[in-house]
Design a protein around this motif. Structure first.
Motif, PDB file in Angstrom:
ATOM      1  N   THR A 400      -6.808 -13.554  -2.772  1.00  0.00           N
ATOM      2  CA  THR A 400      -5.661 -13.455  -1.935  1.00  0.00           C
ATOM      3  C   THR A 400      -5.029 -12.004  -2.323  1.00  0.00           C
ATOM      4  OG1 THR A 400      -4.986 -15.623  -3.026  1.00  0.00           O
ATOM      5  CG2 THR A 400      -3.076 -14.423  -2.228  1.00  0.00           C
ATOM      6  N   TRP A 401      -5.553 -11.430  -3.485  1.00  0.00           N
ATOM      7  CA  TRP A 401      -5.040  -9.900  -3.660  1.00  0.00           C
ATOM      8  C   TRP A 401      -5.845  -8.773  -3.001  1.00  0.00           C
ATOM      9  CZ3 TRP A 401      -5.215 -11.872  -9.202  1.00  0.00           C
ATOM     10  CH2 TRP A 401      -3.926 -12.301  -9.569  1.00  0.00           C
ATOM     11  N   HIS A 402      -7.347  -9.324  -2.872  1.00  0.00           N
ATOM     12  CA  HIS A 402      -8.183  -8.368  -2.182  1.00  0.00           C
ATOM     13  C   HIS A 402      -8.979  -9.223  -1.140  1.00  0.00           C
ATOM     14  CE1 HIS A 402     -10.624  -4.673  -2.148  1.00  0.00           C
ATOM     15  NE2 HIS A 402     -11.492  -5.339  -2.032  1.00  0.00           N
ATOM     16  N   PRO A 403      -8.582  -9.490  -0.138  1.00  0.00           N
ATOM     17  CA  PRO A 403      -9.179 -10.419   0.807  1.00  0.00           C
ATOM     18  C   PRO A 403     -10.546  -9.890   1.453  1.00  0.00           C
ATOM     19  CG  PRO A 403      -7.362  -9.804   1.692  1.00  0.00           C
ATOM     20  CD  PRO A 403      -7.231  -9.440   0.367  1.00  0.00           C
ATOM     21  N   GLU A 404     -10.435  -8.451   1.718  1.00  0.00           N
ATOM     22  CA  GLU A 404     -11.595  -7.781   2.358  1.00  0.00           C
ATOM     23  C   GLU A 404     -11.605  -6.382   1.718  1.00  0.00           C
ATOM     24  OE1 GLU A 404     -10.691  -6.921   6.362  1.00  0.00           O
ATOM     25  OE2 GLU A 404      -8.677  -6.238   6.094  1.00  0.00           O
ATOM     26  N   ASP A 405     -12.796  -5.738   2.095  1.00  0.00           N
ATOM     27  CA  ASP A 405     -12.738  -4.410   1.472  1.00  0.00           C
ATOM     28  C   ASP A 405     -12.193  -3.606   2.604  1.00  0.00           C
ATOM     29  OD1 ASP A 405     -14.813  -4.775  -0.502  1.00  0.00           O
ATOM     30  OD2 ASP A 405     -16.364  -4.986   1.010  1.00  0.00           O
ATOM     31  N   VAL A 406     -11.181  -2.423   1.986  1.00  0.00           N
ATOM     32  CA  VAL A 406     -10.577  -1.697   2.744  1.00  0.00           C
ATOM     33  C   VAL A 406     -10.759  -0.197   2.804  1.00  0.00           C
ATOM     34  CG1 VAL A 406      -8.456  -3.132   3.133  1.00  0.00           C
ATOM     35  CG2 VAL A 406      -8.695  -1.265   1.214  1.00  0.00           C
ATOM     36  N   LEU A 407     -10.921   0.598   3.581  1.00  0.00           N
ATOM     37  CA  LEU A 407     -11.201   2.146   3.602  1.00  0.00           C
ATOM     38  C   LEU A 407     -10.088   2.897   3.492  1.00  0.00           C
ATOM     39  CD1 LEU A 407     -13.872   4.096   4.186  1.00  0.00           C
ATOM     40  CD2 LEU A 407     -12.564   4.596   6.248  1.00  0.00           C
ATOM     41  N   GLU A 408      -9.821   3.513   2.215  1.00  0.00           N
ATOM     42  CA  GLU A 408      -8.610   4.291   1.929  1.00  0.00           C
ATOM     43  C   GLU A 408      -8.970   5.706   2.633  1.00  0.00           C
ATOM     44  OE1 GLU A 408      -7.153   4.333  -1.844  1.00  0.00           O
ATOM     45  OE2 GLU A 408      -7.699   2.410  -2.539  1.00  0.00           O
ATOM     46  N   ILE A 409      -8.067   6.304   3.493  1.00  0.00           N
ATOM     47  CA  ILE A 409      -8.041   7.357   3.937  1.00  0.00           C
ATOM     48  C   ILE A 409      -7.017   8.478   3.995  1.00  0.00           C
ATOM     49  CG2 ILE A 409      -7.834   6.798   6.399  1.00  0.00           C
ATOM     50  CD1 ILE A 409      -9.625   8.451   7.457  1.00  0.00           C
ATOM     51  N   HIS A 410      -7.047   9.728   3.707  1.00  0.00           N
ATOM     52  CA  HIS A 410      -5.857  10.480   3.499  1.00  0.00           C
ATOM     53  C   HIS A 410      -5.116  10.601   4.916  1.00  0.00           C
ATOM     54  CE1 HIS A 410      -3.646  14.403   3.151  1.00  0.00           C
ATOM     55  NE2 HIS A 410      -3.348  13.911   2.001  1.00  0.00           N
TER      56      HIS A 410
END
Lengths: 515, 133
Positions: A400-410
């Motif tokens: 629920t907190w982290h349902p998928e990998d996300v790409l952090e970008i500036h």
């Protein structure tokens, strides 16, 4: 705090770092050399400790004093403000007790081993080793990494970190078991894959590790797994690697295990089953039965008997037994005649090898460089609510907190590419391509992107390279040159407004056009 | 290109007929992303893309050579040979020895290290002490 990202430890409700050094990925060794350069050139070194406890001091001091290691000269590689590095070095060197804690990721660079030597150099230079409250402390990536290393999980070592080439050490096991042992090092995991594709490595027994998701360059890993004649997977769940298994053996959870876990302070803690194994067998019993079927009658009555054999064959564990751990509580190895109740602090009077050796840590940059096709650096990592490849945690409400990998970008890198939070983006490297959801974040610095590798559908390791640490062959997960672009049909609803043509999407969309 | 220098006060518009501009080499290093010039030079000039398809023994061998290149050549060759003896599986040692025998191109330092590997056994003093703890 030195980390390319402004991670939670930099500032959270109960923690605030005096200094955050947002160094560029891949520049660790340049950074630690700059720290040591400041210590030495500003007279902050512990001369007495160097004289009495260390060796090869003068060649090291000559090396580290060189201009190439100054805060200014290394700034090109690290991207750090020289004054900030000097302040951090003074803070560490002048503290009554200075201790170093480093994350698992330090080793996941092509100079990972060099960096660990650099950390040890810095601790020795300042006399911060061998007493309570100081030292160089690895924060392990898994609960029992220390324990499995202690038990000889390296392909060149027997338990207790003894090299396989030593006949007197092999003889301990050869006499006990009535067998002869191969005196040569074995293959490391990435080399097993190469040998499998080459046809000389034909079978693998994988216990509790999901190599088809966790290892770099997944295409290569999958090619290797399909090349083998026999893949046996033993795990709590049918993980990604199980797709390639010819035989699957059920594993058991920590709640069903009997034995010990060892943490990074070498502390053996008891693990006791709260319920019998659901599969009716302990994992070690499966190993015994396989060995027996292969012609070596391996038998133990229980886990305690296995620990007794470890104690009888490994000098640093000589005084350990499950019964004693139950009675006296956890213990830190070595536990033997010289240290009957264990060893809370090591390197007190002298180092295990005698004198501490200072090693010149020349900064050799990675060959994984950015260029116009791949202008960003990807660094991968993990977050608190998912564990590693998620084989266990993805099956829980943690998702629920982290349902998928996300790409952090500036924000500036995102704006240049027309990327907004929530967009599907294509992440490509020299090795492969995957898609992932973008999250614009000021935790990142420009030029650096970050993602986790918890979800097989993302397969972050599809893009990571074959590069590895020169000494240990640990994959370079932390430095991959990549490009990021909005993916075709990147946004829900885009197809309807006619803007889903990939060619138009990259960087050319008027902001806010579709929402 | 086109005889222009960066100091030209009136640069002409880029000539897109120039093959270099119409079809730029995206893999070439740029000023912003220089090829690493720190650390010791080695004879290994394989680029980052090619490296991904290099055989592991060669790629890893060159990494070890780069890490040792700061030593004087003889010492560096000894360090390389010792590392290969202590940590490499016999198959991988045989593979890289065969490359040297066939005269395949490789970094001179790595070749010197592999030649030494051929000559000797592991030195017991190198493995006398436990490596950890």
């Amino acid at each position: 705090m030195a980390d390319p990202r402004r991670i939670d430890l930099v500032r959270s409700p109960h923690v605030e770092a005096a200094s955050h050094l947002p160094l560029l990925p891949g520049s660790n060794v340049a950074f630690i050399n700059a720290m040591a350069h400041v210590v030495v050139t500003e007279g902050l070194a512990d001369e007495e400790f160097l004289r009495e406890r260390c060796e090869d001091v003068d060649p090291y001091l000559e090396f580290i004093r060189r201009d190439e290691n100054s805060t200014e000269a290394t700034a090109a590689a690290t991207g750090l403000d020289p004054e900030q590095v000097r302040a951090a070095a003074r803070l560490y060197a002048s503290a009554p007790n200075g201790s170093i804690y480093y994350g698992l990721g330090v080793t996941e660079h092509s100079q990972g081993s060099t960096m660990v030597m650099g950390l040890a150099n810095l601790a020795m230079l300042t006399g911060n080793i061998g007493r309570k409250g100081v030292g160089v402390n690895p924060l392990r990536g898994q609960n029992n990494v220390q324990g499995s290393c202690d038990m000889g999980s390296f392909p060149h070592e027997l338990p207790g970190y003894r090299h396989i080439s030593r006949p007197e050490v092999r003889a301990i096991y050869e006499d006990l078991w009535g067998v002869s042992l191969d005196p040569e090092p074995g293959l490391r995991i990435p080399n097993m894959f190469d040998a499998a594709i080459g046809g000389t490595f034909r079978g693998l027994y994988v216990q509790g590790e999901d190599i088809a998701q966790s290892d770099p360059n997944l295409q290569h890993v999958r090619a290797a797994l399909t090349s083998m004649e026999l893949v046996v997977v033993q795990d709590l769940f049918l993980n990604e690697t199980a797709r390639y298994a010819h035989v699957f053996l059920p594993g058991s959870s920590f709640l069903e295990k009997d034995g010990t876990f060892t943490n990074a302070e070498r502390r053996l803690g008891r693990v006791r089953p709260i319920m019998p194994s659901k599969v009716g067998k302990d994992e070690w019993q499966a190993v015994c039965e396989i060995a027996t079927a292969m012609g070596f009658p391996m038998h133990y009555d229980d886990a305690a008997q296995i620990m007794d054999e470890i104690a009888a064959t490994t000098p640093t564990f000589a005084g350990v037994s499950l019964e004693r751990l139950d009675r006296e509580g956890s213990m830190q190895w070595p536990v033997n005649e010289a240290a009957p109740t264990g060893t809370p602090t090591m390197h007190v009077e002298q180092f295990v090898r005698g004198r501490g050796r200072l090693v010149p840590t020349v900064f050799v940059p990675t060959t994984e460089t950015t260029n116009r096709r791949f202008p960003l650096i990807l660094t991968t990592g993990r977050i608190l609510s998912q564990y590693n490849v998620g084989a266990q945690t993805r099956r829980t409400a943690n998702s629920t907190w982290h349902p998928e990998d996300v790409l952090e970008i500036h924000p500036s890198d995102a704006e240049l590419r027309g990327i907004r939070t929530g967009d599907r983006v294509e992440l490509s490297s020299r090795v492969g391509t995957t898609t992932v959801t973008a999250q614009v974040s000021e935790r990142m610095q420009p030029g650096v992107v970050y993602t986790t590798f918890h979800h097989p559908v993302t397969g972050a390791n599809v893009v990571t390279t074959e590069n590895s640490d020169w000494a240990t062959n640990c994959p370079e997960y932390k430095v991959t040159a990549v490009q990021v672009a909005v993916a075709n049909a990147g946004r829900p609803g885009d197809a309807a407004d006619g803007a889903a043509d990939g060619a138009e999407l990259v960087g050319s969309r008027p902001s806010g056009a579709s929402r | 290109m086109n005889g222009q220098s960066v100091d030209d006060p009136n640069p002409a518009a880029p000539d897109l007929a120039d093959p270099d501009l119409a079809d730029p080499d995206l893999d070439a290093p740029t000023d912003a992303d220089p090829v690493p010039d720190q650390g010791p030079p080695t004879g290994d000039d394989v680029d980052a893309q090619e490296r991904q398809h290099q055989p592991a023994d060669l790629r890893m061998g060159h990494d070890i050579a780069r890490a040792m290149a700061h030593h004087p050549p003889e010492r560096a060759a000894e360090e390389i040979a010792t590392h290969l003896r202590k940590f490499w599986d016999p198959r991988m040692r045989a593979t890289i020895l065969a490359r040297v025998d066939r005269g395949e191109p490789m970094d001179d330092l790595l070749r010197a290290g592999v030649e030494l590997l051929r000559e000797g056994e592991i030195d017991p003093s190198e493995v006398r002490k436990p490596s950890g703890g």
